[in-house]
Design a protein around this motif. Structure first.
Motif, mmCIF file in Angstrom:
data_model
loop_
_atom_site.group_PDB
_atom_site.id
_atom_site.type_symbol
_atom_site.label_atom_id
_atom_site.label_comp_id
_atom_site.label_asym_id
_atom_site.label_seq_id
_atom_site.Cartn_x
_atom_site.Cartn_y
_atom_site.Cartn_z
ATOM 1 N N THR A 294 0.826 -1.200 0.000
ATOM 2 C CA THR A 294 0.000 0.000 0.000
ATOM 3 C C THR A 294 0.864 1.254 0.000
ATOM 4 O OG1 THR A 294 -0.155 0.062 2.406
ATOM 5 C CG2 THR A 294 -1.914 -1.094 1.233
ATOM 6 N N ALA A 295 0.273 2.308 -0.500
ATOM 7 C CA ALA A 295 0.866 3.642 -0.441
ATOM 8 C C ALA A 295 -0.143 4.514 0.291
ATOM 9 C CB ALA A 295 1.109 4.181 -1.847
ATOM 10 N N SER A 296 0.335 5.491 1.048
ATOM 11 C CA SER A 296 -0.598 6.407 1.702
ATOM 12 C C SER A 296 -0.066 7.826 1.601
ATOM 13 C CB SER A 296 -0.840 6.019 3.162
ATOM 14 O OG SER A 296 0.332 6.189 3.919
ATOM 15 N N TYR A 297 -0.996 8.764 1.565
ATOM 16 C CA TYR A 297 -0.663 10.180 1.451
ATOM 17 C C TYR A 297 -1.436 10.936 2.518
ATOM 18 C CZ TYR A 297 0.162 14.792 -0.463
ATOM 19 O OH TYR A 297 0.550 16.094 -0.622
ATOM 20 N N THR A 298 -0.731 11.779 3.240
ATOM 21 C CA THR A 298 -1.349 12.651 4.232
ATOM 22 C C THR A 298 -0.927 14.066 3.901
ATOM 23 O OG1 THR A 298 -1.155 10.913 5.896
ATOM 24 C CG2 THR A 298 -1.566 13.143 6.692
ATOM 25 N N GLY A 299 -1.908 14.943 3.733
ATOM 26 C CA GLY A 299 -1.560 16.302 3.365
ATOM 27 C C GLY A 299 -2.653 17.299 3.686
ATOM 28 N N THR A 300 -2.375 18.518 3.341
ATOM 29 C CA THR A 300 -3.301 19.625 3.557
ATOM 30 C C THR A 300 -3.554 20.315 2.221
ATOM 31 O OG1 THR A 300 -2.378 19.952 5.752
ATOM 32 C CG2 THR A 300 -3.651 21.762 4.842
ATOM 33 N N ALA A 301 -4.815 20.603 1.948
ATOM 34 C CA ALA A 301 -5.197 21.307 0.726
ATOM 35 C C ALA A 301 -5.573 22.739 1.065
ATOM 36 C CB ALA A 301 -6.369 20.598 0.062
ATOM 37 N N VAL A 302 -4.952 23.685 0.363
ATOM 38 C CA VAL A 302 -5.225 25.107 0.560
ATOM 39 C C VAL A 302 -5.886 25.627 -0.713
ATOM 40 C CG1 VAL A 302 -4.181 27.359 0.957
ATOM 41 C CG2 VAL A 302 -3.228 25.337 2.083
ATOM 42 N N PRO A 303 -7.074 26.260 -0.582
ATOM 43 C CA PRO A 303 -7.743 26.784 -1.773
ATOM 44 C C PRO A 303 -6.878 27.817 -2.502
ATOM 45 C CG PRO A 303 -9.217 26.834 0.126
ATOM 46 C CD PRO A 303 -7.848 26.508 0.638
ATOM 47 N N VAL A 304 -6.820 27.660 -3.826
ATOM 48 C CA VAL A 304 -6.115 28.608 -4.690
ATOM 49 C C VAL A 304 -6.959 28.755 -5.951
ATOM 50 C CG1 VAL A 304 -4.025 29.049 -6.027
ATOM 51 C CG2 VAL A 304 -3.849 27.880 -3.824
ATOM 52 N N HIS B 62 -3.882 23.898 -3.669
ATOM 53 C CA HIS B 62 -2.482 23.477 -3.594
ATOM 54 C C HIS B 62 -2.423 22.459 -2.454
ATOM 55 C CE1 HIS B 62 1.832 23.430 -3.833
ATOM 56 N NE2 HIS B 62 1.855 23.520 -2.521
ATOM 57 N N VAL B 63 -1.918 21.271 -2.747
ATOM 58 C CA VAL B 63 -1.858 20.192 -1.770
ATOM 59 C C VAL B 63 -0.393 19.964 -1.406
ATOM 60 C CG1 VAL B 63 -2.429 17.778 -1.312
ATOM 61 C CG2 VAL B 63 -3.909 19.148 -2.792
ATOM 62 N N ASP B 64 -0.125 19.903 -0.114
ATOM 63 C CA ASP B 64 1.233 19.718 0.384
ATOM 64 C C ASP B 64 1.189 18.661 1.478
ATOM 65 O OD1 ASP B 64 3.919 20.069 0.847
ATOM 66 O OD2 ASP B 64 3.724 22.073 1.714
ATOM 67 N N GLY B 65 2.038 17.629 1.360
ATOM 68 C CA GLY B 65 1.997 16.578 2.367
ATOM 69 C C GLY B 65 3.130 15.593 2.235
ATOM 70 N N GLN B 66 2.881 14.375 2.742
ATOM 71 C CA GLN B 66 3.870 13.305 2.793
ATOM 72 C C GLN B 66 3.311 12.053 2.129
ATOM 73 O OE1 GLN B 66 7.026 13.500 4.511
ATOM 74 N NE2 GLN B 66 6.548 15.676 4.525
ATOM 75 N N LEU B 67 4.084 11.466 1.210
ATOM 76 C CA LEU B 67 3.710 10.217 0.564
ATOM 77 C C LEU B 67 4.541 9.090 1.160
ATOM 78 C CD1 LEU B 67 2.218 8.570 -1.621
ATOM 79 C CD2 LEU B 67 4.103 9.136 -3.162
ATOM 80 N N GLN B 68 3.854 8.070 1.677
ATOM 81 C CA GLN B 68 4.530 6.882 2.185
ATOM 82 C C GLN B 68 4.441 5.816 1.095
ATOM 83 O OE1 GLN B 68 2.960 5.172 5.766
ATOM 84 N NE2 GLN B 68 4.714 3.835 6.032
ATOM 85 N N LEU B 69 5.610 5.352 0.664
ATOM 86 C CA LEU B 69 5.689 4.410 -0.438
ATOM 87 C C LEU B 69 6.891 3.500 -0.214
ATOM 88 C CD1 LEU B 69 4.620 3.700 -3.341
ATOM 89 C CD2 LEU B 69 6.253 5.370 -4.191
ATOM 90 N N ALA B 70 6.717 2.220 -0.369
ATOM 91 C CA ALA B 70 7.810 1.241 -0.241
ATOM 92 C C ALA B 70 8.532 1.363 1.095
ATOM 93 C CB ALA B 70 8.791 1.388 -1.396
ATOM 94 N N THR C 297 9.043 7.571 3.517
ATOM 95 C CA THR C 297 8.150 8.734 3.456
ATOM 96 C C THR C 297 8.915 9.922 2.920
ATOM 97 O OG1 THR C 297 6.902 7.885 5.342
ATOM 98 C CG2 THR C 297 6.602 10.208 4.797
ATOM 99 N N GLN C 298 8.329 10.608 1.945
ATOM 100 C CA GLN C 298 8.948 11.786 1.338
ATOM 101 C C GLN C 298 7.874 12.853 1.125
ATOM 102 O OE1 GLN C 298 12.191 12.436 0.388
ATOM 103 N NE2 GLN C 298 12.756 10.519 1.396
ATOM 104 N N PRO C 299 8.279 14.134 1.134
ATOM 105 C CA PRO C 299 7.316 15.197 0.864
ATOM 106 C C PRO C 299 6.847 15.156 -0.593
ATOM 107 C CG PRO C 299 9.532 16.102 1.129
ATOM 108 C CD PRO C 299 9.614 14.642 1.423
ATOM 109 N N LEU C 300 5.592 15.521 -0.787
ATOM 110 C CA LEU C 300 5.031 15.596 -2.130
ATOM 111 C C LEU C 300 3.989 16.711 -2.150
ATOM 112 C CD1 LEU C 300 4.758 14.386 -5.001
ATOM 113 C CD2 LEU C 300 2.934 12.950 -4.093
#
Length: 102
Positions: free
Chosen positions: A19-29, A34-42, A45-48
């Motif tokens: 599985t992959a998971s993404y946790t982030g925050t969306a700011v209206p533009v 604009h979505v800024d968060g962390q992607l967990q993969l393999a 975890t890295q910023p995306l």
């Protein structure tokens, strides 16, 4: 969001980390976000960050993932004769679901 990490490809270590998971925050533009968060993969975890635009009733986003950022080696087959680029293009199309309570 949790999704299968491979979508039918062994390139993203689907057996070891399915599985992959993404946790982030969306700011209206404007009409999107604009979505800024962390992607967990393999197992890493890295910023995306990416932008989401409204297209009628659908929200769309496009971004590229470089698997080596998560420690994933370049995919090779046939003793290295076939190699995939260290880059995946991801396209998202999201629609709102409305529940109709009675």
């Amino acid at each position: 969001a949790n999704r299968p990490a491979s979508w039918g490809c062994r390139c993203l270590r689907d057996r070891a980390c399915p599985t992959a998971s993404y946790t982030g925050t969306a700011v209206p533009v404007g009409d999107g976000y604009h979505v800024d968060g962390q992607l967990q993969l393999a197992g890493g975890t890295q910023p995306l960050a990416f932008d989401v635009r409204k297209d009628g009733a659908t929200y769309r986003a496009e971004f590229e993932l470089q698997p080596s950022r998560w420690g994933i080696a370049q995919y090779k087959a046939m003793f290295g004769a076939i190699k995939l680029k260290d880059l995946f293009k991801v396209e998202l199309a999201l629609s709102e679901l409305h529940s109709h309570a009675q």
